[in-house]
Scaffold this motif. Structure first.
Motif, short mmCIF file in Angstrom:
data_model
loop_
_atom_site.label_atom_id
_atom_site.label_comp_id
_atom_site.label_asym_id
_atom_site.label_seq_id
_atom_site.Cartn_x
_atom_site.Cartn_y
_atom_site.Cartn_z
N GLU A 53 17.51 -43.65 -43.71
CA GLU A 53 18.75 -43.12 -44.45
C GLU A 53 18.60 -42.68 -45.84
O GLU A 53 18.82 -41.95 -46.60
CB GLU A 53 20.01 -44.03 -44.26
N GLN A 54 17.98 -43.97 -46.70
CA GLN A 54 17.85 -43.74 -48.05
C GLN A 54 17.05 -42.62 -48.30
O GLN A 54 17.13 -41.80 -49.50
CB GLN A 54 17.23 -44.76 -48.79
N ASP A 59 15.98 -37.18 -50.41
CA ASP A 59 15.43 -35.72 -50.16
C ASP A 59 16.64 -34.72 -50.43
O ASP A 59 16.21 -33.76 -51.15
CB ASP A 59 14.76 -35.71 -49.01
N LEU A 60 17.75 -34.86 -50.06
CA LEU A 60 18.99 -34.01 -50.32
C LEU A 60 19.25 -34.00 -51.64
O LEU A 60 19.45 -32.77 -52.14
CB LEU A 60 20.12 -34.62 -49.30
N ASP A 61 19.12 -35.16 -52.41
CA ASP A 61 19.49 -34.98 -53.86
C ASP A 61 18.51 -34.21 -54.51
O ASP A 61 18.95 -33.50 -55.36
CB ASP A 61 19.40 -36.60 -54.39
N ASP A 62 17.04 -34.26 -54.24
CA ASP A 62 16.02 -33.76 -55.06
C ASP A 62 16.32 -31.98 -54.65
O ASP A 62 16.29 -31.16 -55.60
CB ASP A 62 14.82 -34.25 -54.34
N ARG A 63 16.61 -31.89 -53.44
CA ARG A 63 16.71 -30.45 -52.73
C ARG A 63 18.06 -29.90 -53.82
O ARG A 63 18.10 -28.52 -54.26
CB ARG A 63 16.89 -30.24 -51.61
N SER A 64 19.11 -30.47 -53.78
CA SER A 64 20.18 -30.21 -54.24
C SER A 64 20.23 -29.88 -56.02
O SER A 64 20.38 -28.83 -56.35
CB SER A 64 21.48 -31.17 -54.14
N TYR A 65 19.30 -30.80 -56.47
CA TYR A 65 19.04 -30.50 -57.94
C TYR A 65 18.29 -29.33 -58.29
O TYR A 65 18.69 -28.62 -59.16
CB TYR A 65 18.49 -31.86 -58.52
N LYS A 66 17.31 -29.26 -57.57
CA LYS A 66 16.36 -27.85 -57.58
C LYS A 66 17.34 -26.79 -57.57
O LYS A 66 17.18 -25.75 -58.29
CB LYS A 66 15.20 -27.94 -56.55
N LYS A 67 18.20 -26.73 -56.44
CA LYS A 67 18.97 -25.42 -56.15
C LYS A 67 20.00 -25.46 -57.37
O LYS A 67 20.11 -24.10 -57.72
CB LYS A 67 19.75 -25.82 -54.96
N LEU A 128 18.20 -27.90 -45.24
CA LEU A 128 17.51 -28.60 -44.36
C LEU A 128 17.75 -28.80 -42.67
O LEU A 128 16.67 -29.02 -41.89
CB LEU A 128 17.83 -30.04 -44.85
N LEU A 129 18.83 -28.49 -42.49
CA LEU A 129 19.40 -28.19 -41.11
C LEU A 129 18.59 -27.14 -40.50
O LEU A 129 18.05 -27.34 -39.12
CB LEU A 129 20.89 -27.93 -40.87
N LEU A 167 25.21 -35.66 -39.96
CA LEU A 167 24.76 -34.49 -39.22
C LEU A 167 23.35 -34.46 -39.11
O LEU A 167 22.75 -33.75 -38.05
CB LEU A 167 24.94 -33.24 -40.42
N LEU A 168 22.29 -35.20 -40.02
CA LEU A 168 21.07 -35.37 -39.71
C LEU A 168 20.64 -35.95 -38.58
O LEU A 168 19.79 -35.90 -37.65
CB LEU A 168 20.34 -35.70 -40.80
N GLU A 169 21.35 -37.20 -38.51
CA GLU A 169 21.33 -37.85 -36.83
C GLU A 169 21.62 -37.07 -35.70
O GLU A 169 21.03 -37.20 -34.86
CB GLU A 169 22.38 -39.05 -37.24
N LEU A 170 22.62 -35.93 -36.01
CA LEU A 170 22.87 -35.45 -34.83
C LEU A 170 21.66 -34.51 -34.45
O LEU A 170 21.37 -34.25 -33.29
CB LEU A 170 24.24 -34.81 -34.94
N VAL A 171 21.14 -33.55 -35.65
CA VAL A 171 20.56 -32.50 -35.08
C VAL A 171 18.83 -33.05 -34.73
O VAL A 171 18.01 -32.60 -34.39
CB VAL A 171 20.13 -31.73 -36.49
N GLU A 172 18.75 -34.60 -35.34
CA GLU A 172 17.27 -35.20 -35.05
C GLU A 172 17.53 -35.89 -33.52
O GLU A 172 16.59 -36.40 -33.04
CB GLU A 172 17.09 -36.24 -35.92
N GLN A 173 18.84 -35.68 -33.04
CA GLN A 173 19.18 -36.29 -31.66
C GLN A 173 18.85 -37.98 -31.61
O GLN A 173 18.18 -38.32 -30.70
CB GLN A 173 18.50 -35.48 -30.40
N ARG A 174 19.11 -38.52 -32.65
CA ARG A 174 18.80 -39.96 -32.66
C ARG A 174 20.06 -40.75 -32.11
O ARG A 174 20.02 -41.99 -31.48
CB ARG A 174 18.76 -40.40 -34.06
N GLN A 175 21.40 -40.00 -32.34
CA GLN A 175 22.45 -40.56 -31.51
C GLN A 175 23.23 -39.38 -31.04
O GLN A 175 23.11 -38.03 -31.68
CB GLN A 175 23.41 -41.26 -32.58
N ASP A 176 24.48 -39.61 -30.17
CA ASP A 176 25.14 -38.49 -29.92
C ASP A 176 26.46 -38.52 -30.45
O ASP A 176 26.49 -39.22 -31.44
CB ASP A 176 25.44 -38.67 -28.22
#
Length: 211
Positions: A53-54, A59-67, A128-129, A167-176
């Protein structure tokens, strides 16, 4: 626990919470050893999940900053609305502003740095999605999650409440969907049931919006 430490624990079985499981010679000892091993595996699973999770958030913070650094507000709005196909209402909701504020930005109005960062974060999350296999991430954000009758919750609702990791948990199918909501939005069954099940005049189970 860092990834290096976790890997070291798994590799050597001698550091962190991993014990050294020697040979046992009785059923009771085997049971105790299995108990310890299961406890350690549970702890390691919890540590790995926290670490994952961390790193995803970083990763999302870094991508957001670059955008946010590369694109101004009009360019971010164009990307979200025209390249991704996101609705203006959803853009405003995800950015935490009114639709009129978004309309003002489209006409050249000034946006705060915080607003620019929020727009960049949405755009980064959609990237990312897509990388994780969602064909049309903006449309997916607006779809209803697979939940029991009577519940209408969309991925963007989770995002608006501050749970992009869910949302990432969902698309990675780690949990329903229900497991993700139980973690991110405890009490969602009481809060978000916009519809109720009832028996119609023919005795069939149907849905209707709560009064």
């Amino acid at each position: 626990m860092t990834l290096t430490k976790v890997q070291a624990s798994m590799a050597t079985g001698q550091s962190g919470s991993i014990r050294n499981y020697g040979e046992v010679d009785s059923t009771s000892a085997r049971s105790i050893s299995a108990d310890w091993l299961r406890t350690d595996v549970d702890l390691l699973h919890s540590d790995m999940r926290s670490l994952h999770e961390q790193t995803r958030n970083l990763d999302l913070d870094d991508r957001s900053y670059k955008k946010a650094t590369a694109l101004d507000v009009p360019a971010l709005l164009d990307e979200l609305a025209f390249s991704r196909g996101m609705g203006w209402t959803d853009i405003a909701s995800a950015a935490g502003v009114s639709v009129s504020a978004v309309r003002k930005w489209r006409k050249g109005g000034t946006a705060t740095g915080d607003s620019r960062e929020r727009l960049a974060r949405i755009a980064a999350l959609l990237d990312l999605l897509e990388e994780k296999g969602v064909a049309e991430p903006a449309q997916w954000m607006e779809m209803s999650l697979p939940l029991p009758p009577g519940y209408h919750i969309r991925p963007i609702d989770l995002y608006i409440k501050g749970h992009p990791d869910a949302l990432l948990e969902l698309v990675e199918q780690r949990q329903d969907a229900e497991q993700v909501l139980d973690t991110a939005m405890p009490g969602w069954r009481e809060e978000r049931s916009d519809f109720e099940v009832f028996l119609d005049v023919e005795g069939q189970r149907s849905l209707r919006r709560r009064g």
